[in-house]
Enzyme design. Structure first.
Site, short mmCIF file in Angstrom:
data_model
loop_
_atom_site.label_atom_id
_atom_site.label_comp_id
_atom_site.label_asym_id
_atom_site.label_seq_id
_atom_site.Cartn_x
_atom_site.Cartn_y
_atom_site.Cartn_z
N ASN A 271 62.05 29.87 -7.59
CA ASN A 271 63.18 30.00 -6.65
C ASN A 271 63.24 28.87 -5.62
OD1 ASN A 271 61.43 30.51 -4.46
ND2 ASN A 271 61.39 32.70 -4.95
N CYS A 334 71.00 33.33 -12.81
CA CYS A 334 69.75 33.42 -12.07
C CYS A 334 69.91 34.63 -11.15
CB CYS A 334 69.43 32.13 -11.34
SG CYS A 334 70.83 31.36 -10.48
N ASP A 339 72.44 28.24 -8.13
CA ASP A 339 71.37 27.24 -8.03
C ASP A 339 70.85 26.86 -9.41
OD1 ASP A 339 70.43 28.89 -5.02
OD2 ASP A 339 71.25 26.87 -5.18
N ARG A 340 69.90 27.65 -9.90
CA ARG A 340 69.32 27.33 -11.21
C ARG A 340 70.37 27.33 -12.30
NH1 ARG A 340 64.44 31.44 -9.79
NH2 ARG A 340 66.14 32.30 -8.52
#
EC number: 3.1.3.95
Lengths: 531, 324
Positions: A271, A334, A339-340
């Protein structure tokens, strides 16, 4: 403008003579002018780039000020007077931490440009054209404006690509079952022979046992939009433990028993907090004065940075393989899907489609997977004075992955390393409006498109120096299949020790080739003029 | 710059006036000289027990001795084996890779050797002082230092002919025991006694400098890899034997062909030329920061990953330079 004389700028090597010059603080920049050498040398630091300023303990040469920048520039000044040092320190603290968006550079940046050209600049990248290029709309996929008033999701753009078979009720129902309303939408579609789609979303609010028929219909619609394939992948890019912990908070991941014909898979990417710490450790290694080889390699290992880069790359490779080779659709998420998810979807696009490896294509990719889909640039890059726990080098990792691909496939990108560094700089510079705020709605509210400039025309103007001389053209390579064994990943000295000129090759192959090519072009121009 | 083996001072602190006269004759008027001993002070001191030793200040007052430790040859073979093993690891574990790479110490050796060579070159270039380099026998680390120092200082050593001369002079004629050192490489079941990748380390250091100064060498990476291969196994007699004496006894010039006669033919030479080469008369100082040194993929990852895309890049580069 604040001005201080007799300021020293220290080199990282103690035995070199420190430069002696004048420090200026303007509204936007810190400028250090070294007039002691024969040639006047200027060092410019944008206030927005400053991450931290520290006053170090008093030394025999004076009052030191250490500045760390978000683009990894580290400047070590020594001022003669304590009063000056304190003034500069407090000014920099204030200048580098704007509180309101209106204070950002983009709102005062005013280059000589006509109103029309500024507006044209914003229209340069049209995402609808990219969907058209993919063959959308078609029998199975449509561009819907169901989100035009942000009813479905406030962090998504007004136009989304969803399966035709998904009714409005299904879309609305699914949005109530997904974290922050971030429903599954299309990221990439193989337009020629195959029908496999790469889709993205956020985690379902499944908890331990909750179900949502509309969300299940949504996934079914995605799966059935690829008639050749009996199942689809659902990929959760979090480590299994984190995803399971989320279930206790009423969120979690898709249960294979509830969703027909899905194959669920975890691909563990850590994370934002782990990544923030990882970069911190990496930078400490980079800043170490004279490390031994062992110190460096051990530090690199302990930071975990390359391990994370590999994890992101592995995920991108998995998605690309599923779509291209297995011809299976993939839905990836995610936690919040900004983000990811943004990293792996944009990486997969680069691996699959040579268009995204051109100048224009890369800009489209960033506008689509990062900007439009609501990656929180403002928070992740610390544009304003906010929660330091929200800051994380998510985009930096993506850029690093692109660079890794450029090392393995030197002829397959239209642009060079400098293009990546320029974009990375401007993500933090706030000089252009593209990366301000956290989502499209916020940019509309801030009137970005009326009041600021777009980065892309400025970069396109500088194509000659940002291009890759080894580029073999659009059709030379189709998909990229990188080697992801650990030795394939290199430490990017040009990014993390960018300003330590002594560490880089003293003769630059890139410059040599670019100048060869420009000479030829000059001769050709002269020749055609003579004709 | 001179090279030798260790002085046989032994535990009695023997001196030799002829030796002192010999090296003092190389001093520039009014200048001191530097002795670079590639052993640590401890090791140099321990050598006395076996009859060896180092130059004592009292006997060589005009010379300043510096110890720049380069790992002894017997450790190097182990280092190579560990590195190659690390490169063959298919486990997809980044921490394991970095850990194994670090544990091999290969890049540490590179850094040490380049640092010592830079020091020798600095004494000559910056101070105009004479330098004497030696380790124990003067056949391993000594040669690495003297040949790399010349690459740094002398642009002629960066031309193809110049580099070939350098190898002949500083390695073959100087008596680097190729037969012993290059008997086995990294894959061998038998116990290693005299084997050590000393020459490979030298070539790796040259590659590091080439990477940092890509326009300053007339030859390319392929040339260095070719030399590495022929040092270990070759149809040519150039690298056979351990010194000139043995080569004469084996009648090599009569019975074998020289590598150079093949390499220097124009159709072969074209493969080894660096398209970016621009002759200059510079002294080139490599950076020895860890960030500046890289694993020589062309040698160590050569069989672990396809070179297709890198080869195509090389072709593109040659085309650009040719047609512009």
């Amino acid at each position: 403008t604040l001005q201080v004389e007799n300021v020293k700028l220290l080199d990282r090597y103690a035995n070199r003579k420190a430069a002696n010059g004048t420090l200026y603080l303007t509204a936007t920049h810190l400028i250090y002018v070294d007039a002691s050498a024969e040639v006047r040398k200027e060092t410019w630091i944008l206030h927005h780039h400053i991450a931290t300023v520290e006053k170090l303990p008093l030394t025999t040469s004076g009052y030191p000020l250490l500045i760390h920048c978000k683009n990894f520039h580290v400047a070590h000044f020594v001022l003669g007077q304590e009063r000056d040092c304190h003034d500069v320190f407090t000014s920099l603290l204030k200048l580098s931490q704007p509180v309101k968006p209106e204070e950002l550079y983009a709102f005062s940046y005013n280059p000589k440009m006509s109103k029309e050209n500024r507006e044209i600049g914003w229209k340069l990248i049209d995402l609808k054209l990219d969907y058209q290029r993919m063959g959308i709309p078609n029998d199975y996929w449509e561009i819907t404006d169901v989100n035009k008033d942000y009813e479905v999701c406030s962090t998504y753009p007004p136009e989304l690509v969803v399966p035709r078979a998904a009714s409005r009720a299904v879309v609305m129902g699914s949005s109530r079952f997904r974290s922050r309303g971030r429903i599954p939408v299309l990221s990439y579609f193989e337009w020629c022979v195959l029908q496999a789609a790469l889709c993205r979303c956020s985690q379902p609010l499944a908890g331990f046992s909750a179900r949502c028929p509309e969300d299940e219909h949504m996934l079914q619609a995605i799966r059935e939009a690829n008639p050749g394939s009996p199942f689809m992948y659902v990929v959760d890019t979090r480590p299994k433990l984190n995803a399971m912990a989320n279930r206790a908070a009423g969120k979690g991941y898709e249960n294979e028993d509830h969703y027909e014909n899905i194959r669920f898979k975890f691909i563990g990417i850590e994370n934002i907090h782990v990544m923030r710490n990882s970069l911190q450790k990496l930078l400490e290694v980079c800043e170490t004065k004279s490390p031994s080889m062992s110190d460096f390699l051990t530090g690199l290992e302990n930071s975990g940075w390359l391990r994370h880069i590999k994890a992101v790359m592995d995920a991108g490779v998995f998605l690309a393989k599923a779509v291209r080779e297995e011809k299976v659709s993939v839905l990836v998420h995610c936690s919040d899907g900004w983000d990811r998810t943004a990293q792996v979807c944009s990486l997969a696009g680069l691996l699959l489609d040579p268009f995204y490896r051109t100048f224009k294509g890369f800009m489209v990719l960033i506008e689509k997977e990062w900007i439009a889909m609501g990656h929180k640039f403002s928070h992740r890059c610390g544009h304003l004075d906010g929660d330091p726990k929200e800051v994380s080098p998510v985009f930096t990792q993506f850029v690093d992955c692109v660079w890794q691909l450029m090392q393995q496939f030197p002829c397959s990108f239209e642009f060079n390393e400098r293009f990546l560094l320029e974009i990375h700089d401007h993500v933090y510079s706030c000089q252009f409006g593209n990366f301000l705020g956290t989502c499209h709605k916020e940019r509309e509210d801030l009137k970005i498109f009326e009041k600021t400039h777009s980065l892309w025309p400025f970069l396109l103007q500088r194509k000659q120096e940002l291009r890759n001389p080894l580029y073999r053209g659009f059709t030379a390579y189709k998909e990229l299949q990188p080697n992801t064994l650990p030795f394939s990943f290199q430490f990017w000295c040009g990014m993390y020790n960018r300003f330590d000129k002594g560490m880089h090759p003293k003769q630059c192959v890139l410059d040599h080739l670019l100048s060869c090519m420009s000479q030829k072009m000059k001769l050709e121009d002269n020749a055609s003029e003579l004709e | 710059m001179m090279r030798s083996s260790q002085p046989l001072t032994g535990t009695n602190g023997r001196r030799c006036k002829e030796d002192e006269k010999l090296i003092n004759a190389t001093l520039r008027p009014g200048k001191r000289g530097y002795i670079i001993d590639t052993r640590s002070l401890n090791v140099a001191q321990q050598a006395r027990a076996k009859g060896g030793g180092f130059e004592q200040e009292a006997h060589y007052p005009q010379w300043r001795r510096i110890h720049k430790c380069i790992e002894r040859f017997n450790i190097l073979q182990e280092s190579l084996i560990k590195l190659v093993e690390a490169c063959n690891d298919q486990s997809h574990n980044m921490d394991r890779w970095l850990s194994k790479l670090e544990a091999s110490n290969w890049l540490t050796h590179i850094k040490e050797i380049l640092t010592a060579a830079c020091l020798a070159a600095q004494c000559i270039d910056r101070e105009g002082a004479s330098v004497l380099v030696h380790g124990t026998e003067g056949t391993d680390s000594t040669l690495q230092v003297t040949s790399l120092a010349q690459i740094i200082l002398d642009p002629r050593c960066r031309t193809i002919r110049g580099f070939e001369s350098l190898v002949v002079r500083e390695w073959l004629q100087a008596g680097h025991p190729f037969q012993q050192r290059c008997a086995q490489s990294a894959y061998s079941n038998s116990k290693q006694k005299w084997e050590a990748p000393v020459f490979l380390l030298f070539l790796d250091c040259v590659w590091q400098i080439l990477r940092q100064f890509p326009c300053s060498f007339e030859f390319n990476e392929q040339f260095l890899i070719m030399l590495f291969e022929h040092a270990y196994a070759s149809q040519f007699g150039t690298f056979l034997g351990n010194n000139e004496n043995e080569r004469a006894k084996l009648k090599l010039p009569q019975k074998t062909m020289s590598l150079w006669s093949w390499v220097n033919r124009s159709e072969e030479l074209s493969k080894f030329q660096n398209p970016l080469f621009e002759a200059n008369s510079l002294v080139i100082w490599p950076s020895v920061a860890p960030q500046s040194l890289q694993l020589w993929e062309g040698v160590f990852l050569r069989w672990n990953r396809p070179s297709k895309f890198l080869d195509e890049a090389q072709e593109e580069m040659i085309n650009i330079i040719k047609y512009n």
